[in-house]
Structures are given as C-alpha cells and as structure tokens.
Write an enzyme that holds these catalytic residues in place. Structure first.
Site, PDB file in Angstrom:
ATOM      1  N   GLU A  26      24.110  45.945  26.110  1.00 32.53           N
ATOM      2  CA  GLU A  26      24.193  47.415  26.654  1.00 32.53           C
ATOM      3  C   GLU A  26      25.401  48.249  25.445  1.00 32.53           C
ATOM      4  OE1 GLU A  26      25.360  50.120  30.225  1.00 32.53           O
ATOM      5  OE2 GLU A  26      25.045  48.076  30.691  1.00 32.53           O
ATOM      6  N   LYS A 157      30.315  32.514  45.161  1.00 32.30           N
ATOM      7  CA  LYS A 157      29.448  33.346  44.527  1.00 32.30           C
ATOM      8  C   LYS A 157      28.434  34.432  45.469  1.00 32.30           C
ATOM      9  CE  LYS A 157      28.231  29.834  41.038  1.00 32.30           C
ATOM     10  NZ  LYS A 157      29.440  28.855  41.494  1.00 32.30           N
ATOM     11  N   ASP A 231      31.465  30.889  34.462  1.00 31.91           N
ATOM     12  CA  ASP A 231      30.430  30.903  35.409  1.00 31.91           C
ATOM     13  C   ASP A 231      30.060  32.240  35.708  1.00 31.91           C
ATOM     14  OD1 ASP A 231      28.442  30.381  37.506  1.00 31.91           O
ATOM     15  OD2 ASP A 231      29.461  28.893  38.439  1.00 31.91           O
ATOM     16  N   HIS A 321      24.780  57.687  27.468  1.00 32.12           N
ATOM     17  CA  HIS A 321      23.716  56.616  27.389  1.00 32.12           C
ATOM     18  C   HIS A 321      22.374  57.025  26.853  1.00 32.12           C
ATOM     19  CE1 HIS A 321      26.288  54.913  30.884  1.00 32.12           C
ATOM     20  NE2 HIS A 321      25.401  53.882  30.688  1.00 32.12           N
TER      21      HIS A 321
END
Length: 328
Positions: A26, A157, A231, A321
C-alpha cells in the site's frame, strides 16, 4: 519492503534517528507514515517509554464444584514459589512475575504473567506455563476433572478488555508536541482543524464500541511486524490503545498508549534473511534491543495517527489514495 525517512526518537530505550522498515503493497500507507515521521522529527522527535511488561498465558482448570475450586486456589497461592521454580526451569530468559487466579464457579483460570527478555516470548511462556501446570497436576491434592494450557482468557491474538486494561506484552506510550507551523507547512492543515476532527473521531470510536480509541494502528503494525519477523497475527491484539490530541498553547500535543505490543529482537522469524535485514536497518537486531524495538513500534504508530488525522481534517485523504494507489 521499504523504509520511511528517519524518525527521531528520544526514548528511555530507543535513542536516535531510525529508518523504519515496512513490508506492504500500500503506497499510500508508506507515504502517510513517512509524512507523520517527518512532522514529528521536525518538532524535535518522539518521546517514548515502556510502562509495563508481561506476556500472559491463562491455563484453565475444571474442578468438581465451587468448593473444590476455592481449595484449589488456596493451594496454588500457598505454592507459588514452587510453581515459579518449575516454570522458570524451562527458560534462561523468562521470569514468572505473578499468578493471578480467576474463579468462575467450578472453573479456575490462572493468569500467569512473564517477562520474556528480548523475545516476544509466546512460545517461551507456553512451555513455561505447561511445566507449571504439570507441577500442579503432580502435587495438588484437590482432584481435577480436566485442565487446558490456554483457557482463551489471555487475549492471545484477540482484542480484549483484559489486554486493554492490564496489557499483554509491552505497554508503551509515545508522544510529541507538533509545532503549529509544522502542522501547517508539512501536514497541510491547522492545529484547530485536527482537534475538531479528533473530537468527532473520538465520538465515533465510543459510539461504535471500539476497545480504546485510535485511527489505524493496524496498518503500521502489520507492515512493521512482517518486515521485522514478528508474529503478524498478534496485530489483532496489538492494535488496541488510546490516541490523544490536545492543544498546548498554539501547538498540538499528540500521544499514543499501546498496552499490547508483542515484539522481539530475537527468536521467531527475526533470523529470516529479509526480516533480519529489516532489524539491521533499524540497528536493533539481536539481544539487548527488545525494549527499544517496542518503543519504535509505538512511535511509528503515532506517526500514522498524526498523518491520517491531518489528511482527513484537511480533506486530502481520498485524493491521496487516488494519486498513490489507484493512479500510481
């Protein structure tokens, strides 16, 4: 992988100008974080500090009834020193700092909190906690019906209230006071416009039930985690916290406080070629750099918050964008 321009950090553990690596496709993300870093650096740099540290694992124990659950907790509390020794025998770096029981009738969760040195430490605390549980099973006189290494209480998580309040990993705060002329010249808006938009954004966060209130930690976290061998799934819990923006005279005070930064400068994927290169770009590869890396993460997220709030306040968000993503 790319790196944003030098970001000046004046932290308790991270000091100097850092080129922050980001693994992302991005383009607008990299440009935005680079702009925030430039504005922060031109205002003297970002102050950072680790407020708390502790990776948790929460084993669950199922007992016959509430009475036995109470007896079990009493036994655990009186045997903490022996349980600590069993856990720490599995690791040279992990230290068990607390065992906090939580009872729900006949089920007991033990919140086992560890420091993990320079590693993120999730495997470390799992192995250590398993040894602690084995010791409980071998010595506890209260009969157990079942036990599980993780009772889904830790927030591993997952975004959770427990993580927001007590932290899981390293809790870091980062702040900078942006000069009014920097806001106007580099960010293309004004202090008052950023404050006005920030007020609306905070209202939106509260009304939608966000855990915390922030714009988009996850963007920078994911890019930096992947670039440095962390992670990436931990972004789910790391992307919680509080962003603040307040007037300081004519200038703008900006801060983030993030309670669940799970990173390490050793272990896991940090030794992979590209990820090792990412850590070397930062100058934070290897032992002795885990705390500094966590402060860099928080400072980077602050840069993203500054830039996106400025872009939306100024009406530049969509155009950026279109230019950097759709029509690049």
């Amino acid at each position: 992988m790319t790196a944003i321009r030098p970001l000046r950090i004046n932290g308790l553990n991270a000091h100097g100008d850092f080129h922050v690596p980001m693994a992302t496709t991005e383009a607008a993300l990299v440009a935005s974080y680079a702009r925030g870093a430039y504005a922060a650096t031109k205002s003297g740099g970002i102050s950072t500090a680790i407020l708390y540290e502790g990776v948790i694992r929460t084993p669950a124990f199922v007992l016959e009834n509430l009475l036995n659950a109470g007896l079990f907790v009493e036994w655990v509390v009186t045997n903490v020193d022996q349980l600590k020794a069993a856990a720490e025998a599995t690791t040279r770096h992990g230290k068990l700092v607390s065992v906090e029981p939580m009872i729900d009738n006949n089920v007991v969760f033990l919140i086992c909190r560890f420091t993990t040195g320079d590693a993120a430490g999730q495997n470390m605390v799992t192995i250590a906690t398993n040894a602690l549980c084995d010791d409980i099973v071998a010595r506890c006189p209260v009969p157990l019906k079942a036990w599980y290494i993780e009772g889904n209480f830790s927030g591993d998580k997952k975004a959770s209230f427990l993580g927001l309040v007590t932290g899981r990993g390293r809790k870091v705060s980062a702040s900078v006071t942006l000069k009014a002329d920097v806001v106007e010249r580099i960010l293309g808006t004004t202090v008052q416009d950023m404050l006005d938009y920030g007020q609306v954004a905070n209202l939106g966060a509260h009304l939608s039930g966000q855990l915390g209130a922030q714009a988009h930690y996850a963007n920078g976290l994911a890019a930096l985690y992947i670039a440095t061998g962390q992670d990436a799934a931990c972004v789910a819990e790391s992307a919680m916290g509080i962003t603040r923006m307040e007037a300081r005279g004519a200038d703008l005070f900006c801060s983030v406080t993030m309670p669940n930064i799970l990173v390490g400068s050793v272990g896991g994927g940090t030794s992979l070629p590209s990820q090792s290169a990412g850590l070397n770009i930062l100058g934070l590869k290897g032992a002795g750099h885990g705390a500094a890396l966590a402060e860099v993460v928080a400072a980077t997220c602050l840069c993203g918050e500054i830039s996106i709030v400025a872009a939306i306040a100024a009406g530049h968000f969509t155009r950026a964008h279109e230019n950097l993503a759709r029509h690049r």
